[in-house]
Motif scaffolding. Structure first.
Motif, PDB file in Angstrom:
ATOM      1  N   GLY A 139       0.806  -1.211   0.000  1.00  0.00           N
ATOM      2  CA  GLY A 139       0.000   0.000   0.000  1.00  0.00           C
ATOM      3  C   GLY A 139       0.839   1.260   0.000  1.00  0.00           C
ATOM      4  N   GLU A 140       0.641   2.124  -0.992  1.00  0.00           N
ATOM      5  CA  GLU A 140       1.306   3.405  -1.071  1.00  0.00           C
ATOM      6  C   GLU A 140       0.405   4.373  -1.823  1.00  0.00           C
ATOM      7  N   PRO A 141       0.689   5.672  -1.777  1.00  0.00           N
ATOM      8  CA  PRO A 141      -0.190   6.656  -2.419  1.00  0.00           C
ATOM      9  C   PRO A 141      -0.460   6.321  -3.883  1.00  0.00           C
ATOM     10  N   TRP A 142      -1.676   6.586  -4.312  1.00  0.00           N
ATOM     11  CA  TRP A 142      -2.082   6.261  -5.668  1.00  0.00           C
ATOM     12  C   TRP A 142      -1.231   6.987  -6.702  1.00  0.00           C
ATOM     13  N   GLU A 143      -0.771   8.175  -6.366  1.00  0.00           N
ATOM     14  CA  GLU A 143       0.060   8.946  -7.290  1.00  0.00           C
ATOM     15  C   GLU A 143       1.339   8.179  -7.657  1.00  0.00           C
ATOM     16  N   LEU A 144       1.810   7.366  -6.728  1.00  0.00           N
ATOM     17  CA  LEU A 144       2.992   6.538  -6.983  1.00  0.00           C
ATOM     18  C   LEU A 144       2.601   5.177  -7.560  1.00  0.00           C
ATOM     19  N   LEU A 145       1.545   4.626  -7.037  1.00  0.00           N
ATOM     20  CA  LEU A 145       1.150   3.264  -7.393  1.00  0.00           C
ATOM     21  C   LEU A 145       0.677   3.153  -8.839  1.00  0.00           C
ATOM     22  N   LYS A 146      -0.042   4.166  -9.314  1.00  0.00           N
ATOM     23  CA  LYS A 146      -0.666   4.069 -10.633  1.00  0.00           C
ATOM     24  C   LYS A 146       0.338   4.018 -11.782  1.00  0.00           C
ATOM     25  N   ASN A 147       1.567   4.364 -11.515  1.00  0.00           N
ATOM     26  CA  ASN A 147       2.592   4.341 -12.557  1.00  0.00           C
ATOM     27  C   ASN A 147       3.471   3.101 -12.492  1.00  0.00           C
ATOM     28  N   LYS A 148       3.109   2.159 -11.624  1.00  0.00           N
ATOM     29  CA  LYS A 148       3.937   0.974 -11.432  1.00  0.00           C
ATOM     30  C   LYS A 148       3.292  -0.274 -12.036  1.00  0.00           C
ATOM     31  N   THR A 149       4.102  -1.315 -12.108  1.00  0.00           N
ATOM     32  CA  THR A 149       3.641  -2.618 -12.581  1.00  0.00           C
ATOM     33  C   THR A 149       3.898  -3.649 -11.492  1.00  0.00           C
ATOM     34  N   GLU A 150       2.930  -4.522 -11.278  1.00  0.00           N
ATOM     35  CA  GLU A 150       3.081  -5.641 -10.349  1.00  0.00           C
ATOM     36  C   GLU A 150       2.752  -6.918 -11.103  1.00  0.00           C
ATOM     37  N   SER A 151       3.651  -7.892 -11.016  1.00  0.00           N
ATOM     38  CA  SER A 151       3.440  -9.134 -11.745  1.00  0.00           C
ATOM     39  C   SER A 151       3.275  -8.783 -13.223  1.00  0.00           C
ATOM     40  N   ILE A 152       2.193  -9.241 -13.842  1.00  0.00           N
ATOM     41  CA  ILE A 152       1.955  -8.901 -15.259  1.00  0.00           C
ATOM     42  C   ILE A 152       0.686  -8.048 -15.381  1.00  0.00           C
ATOM     43  N   ARG A 153       0.475  -7.183 -14.405  1.00  0.00           N
ATOM     44  CA  ARG A 153      -0.658  -6.258 -14.428  1.00  0.00           C
ATOM     45  C   ARG A 153      -0.226  -4.916 -13.877  1.00  0.00           C
ATOM     46  N   ILE A 154      -1.103  -3.928 -13.992  1.00  0.00           N
ATOM     47  CA  ILE A 154      -0.810  -2.636 -13.377  1.00  0.00           C
ATOM     48  C   ILE A 154      -0.897  -2.781 -11.865  1.00  0.00           C
ATOM     49  N   ALA A 155      -0.166  -1.954 -11.150  1.00  0.00           N
ATOM     50  CA  ALA A 155      -0.215  -1.979  -9.689  1.00  0.00           C
ATOM     51  C   ALA A 155      -1.578  -1.486  -9.216  1.00  0.00           C
ATOM     52  N   LEU A 156      -2.082  -2.122  -8.170  1.00  0.00           N
ATOM     53  CA  LEU A 156      -3.403  -1.793  -7.633  1.00  0.00           C
ATOM     54  C   LEU A 156      -3.344  -1.688  -6.114  1.00  0.00           C
ATOM     55  N   PRO A 157      -4.334  -1.038  -5.503  1.00  0.00           N
ATOM     56  CA  PRO A 157      -4.389  -1.026  -4.037  1.00  0.00           C
ATOM     57  C   PRO A 157      -4.480  -2.448  -3.491  1.00  0.00           C
ATOM     58  N   PRO A 158      -4.005  -2.682  -2.287  1.00  0.00           N
ATOM     59  CA  PRO A 158      -4.119  -4.027  -1.694  1.00  0.00           C
ATOM     60  C   PRO A 158      -5.570  -4.307  -1.319  1.00  0.00           C
ATOM     61  N   PRO A 239       4.679  -2.386 -20.946  1.00  0.00           N
ATOM     62  CA  PRO A 239       5.908  -2.351 -21.753  1.00  0.00           C
ATOM     63  C   PRO A 239       6.434  -3.766 -21.997  1.00  0.00           C
ATOM     64  N   PHE A 240       6.863  -4.040 -23.209  1.00  0.00           N
ATOM     65  CA  PHE A 240       7.246  -5.386 -23.644  1.00  0.00           C
ATOM     66  C   PHE A 240       8.261  -6.031 -22.700  1.00  0.00           C
ATOM     67  N   PHE A 241       9.354  -5.334 -22.408  1.00  0.00           N
ATOM     68  CA  PHE A 241      10.419  -5.929 -21.601  1.00  0.00           C
ATOM     69  C   PHE A 241       9.938  -6.219 -20.183  1.00  0.00           C
ATOM     70  N   ILE A 242       9.231  -5.250 -19.586  1.00  0.00           N
ATOM     71  CA  ILE A 242       8.743  -5.429 -18.217  1.00  0.00           C
ATOM     72  C   ILE A 242       7.776  -6.606 -18.146  1.00  0.00           C
ATOM     73  N   TYR A 243       6.875  -6.690 -19.097  1.00  0.00           N
ATOM     74  CA  TYR A 243       5.865  -7.750 -19.097  1.00  0.00           C
ATOM     75  C   TYR A 243       6.529  -9.130 -19.148  1.00  0.00           C
ATOM     76  N   ASN A 246       8.712 -10.009 -15.990  1.00  0.00           N
ATOM     77  CA  ASN A 246       7.884 -10.418 -14.854  1.00  0.00           C
ATOM     78  C   ASN A 246       7.219 -11.764 -15.103  1.00  0.00           C
ATOM     79  N   LEU A 247       6.810 -11.996 -16.340  1.00  0.00           N
ATOM     80  CA  LEU A 247       6.183 -13.265 -16.685  1.00  0.00           C
ATOM     81  C   LEU A 247       7.162 -14.428 -16.486  1.00  0.00           C
ATOM     82  N   SER A 248       8.402 -14.226 -16.888  1.00  0.00           N
ATOM     83  CA  SER A 248       9.406 -15.284 -16.729  1.00  0.00           C
ATOM     84  C   SER A 248       9.663 -15.576 -15.258  1.00  0.00           C
ATOM     85  N   LYS A 249       9.650 -14.556 -14.428  1.00  0.00           N
ATOM     86  CA  LYS A 249       9.872 -14.755 -12.987  1.00  0.00           C
ATOM     87  C   LYS A 249       8.743 -15.565 -12.370  1.00  0.00           C
ATOM     88  N   ILE A 250       7.523 -15.321 -12.814  1.00  0.00           N
ATOM     89  CA  ILE A 250       6.386 -16.080 -12.285  1.00  0.00           C
ATOM     90  C   ILE A 250       6.487 -17.547 -12.704  1.00  0.00           C
TER      91      ILE A 250
END
Length: 281
Positions: A139-158, A239-243, A246-250
């Protein structure tokens, strides 16, 4: 100036299945809350381990409950939403505990005027290991979270730290899709943030044990499939590389969990998270 004396009712929905030991912790947590404007709903999946008897013993703090077969967590949650009487809804897992005895009192002050500007208000989640030691902080401010990626999706609130306005569940399209077995909460949060930016509060809401249905090897493979479906539905393109990184790590984590004993992997990962958490803070 007249003081606003309105106290929002917070509906808590919990699904259970053979969770008698875990549910006891959650019962104690809710019973000890200083805030009393709570509606607790428990939907049980026809447990046979004493869960139903435990629910009956604590009917004084449980406004509605039922026990019958269901198709999973999201089917149970959908059943629970039909009985919402509160203003805001929190989905609390069996075994999760509210962070402090006054957390709902603290959060209620902000919920009074949050709607209609916000459909979703969220705080922080403390993830602990079996020794009740913090290993992650979500959990962190939406202003920071909305620009991030988690796993193979956009970052979301917990999700365990998120309060959704009750009106969110008035329409069937906002119910949890039961064809998803692991990522239904992701689907719900995605709908919420696509409509309105959420409100973040620097308050710890939930304390949950690390693990869950999405951390085993086979379920990690399933969550890849479900997240791909969600990304397609919401037209999310990372973004292609990020996706693919992260997919390979999973995939690696999933196959390691499948090949090696779950307890060993869980212990090693807990150690990793604990070290990572210490360095972060």
């Amino acid at each position: 100036m007249e003081q606003n004396t309105f106290k929002p009712i917070i509906t808590i929905i919990t699904s259970t299945y053979n969770a008698v030991t875990d549910l006891e912790k959650t019962i104690v947590s809710i019973r000890n809350q200083s805030y009393k404007h709570i509606q607790w709903i428990i939907i049980d999946g026809n447990s046979k381990d004493g869960t139903v008897e435990l629910i009956k013993k604590n009917k004084d703090i449980i406004e509605f409950w039922l026990s019958e077969k269901d198709t999973g967590i999201y089917d149970a949650w959908n059943k629970g939403t039909k009985h919402i009487k509160g203003d805001w809804v929190l989905f609390l897992g069996a075994g999760d505990v509210l962070y402090s005895n006054k957390v709902l009192s603290d959060i209620s002050f902000y919920l009074i005027d949050a709607f209609p500007k916000y459909n979703l208000v969220y705080g922080k989640v403390d993830v602990v290991n079996d020794d009740d030691v913090s290993v992650a902080d979500w959990g962190e401010p939406w202003e920071l979270l909305k620009n991030k990626t988690e796993s193979i999706r956009i970052a979301l609130p917990p999700h365990p730290g998120s309060f959704l306005h009750a009106s969110f569940f008035n329409e069937e399209k906002y119910l949890f899709p039961t064809n998803l077995k692991i990522a239904g909460d992701t689907h719900s949060l995605m709908k919420a943030v696509k409509e309105k930016s959420p409100l973040f509060l620097p308050i710890y809401i939930d304390k949950m044990l690390f693990g869950g249905v999405s951390t085993t090897g086979k379920n990690l493979l399933l969550i890849i499939k479900e997240l791909k479906l969600i990304n397609q539905e919401f037209n999310v393109k990372l973004p292609f590389f990020i996706y693919y990184w992260n997919l390979s790590k999973i995939y690696i984590k999933a196959w390691v969990n499948i090949i090696f004993p779950e307890k060993i992997i869980g212990s090693l990962y807990n150690i990793f998270l604990k070290v990572k958490y210490k360095f972060k803070y």
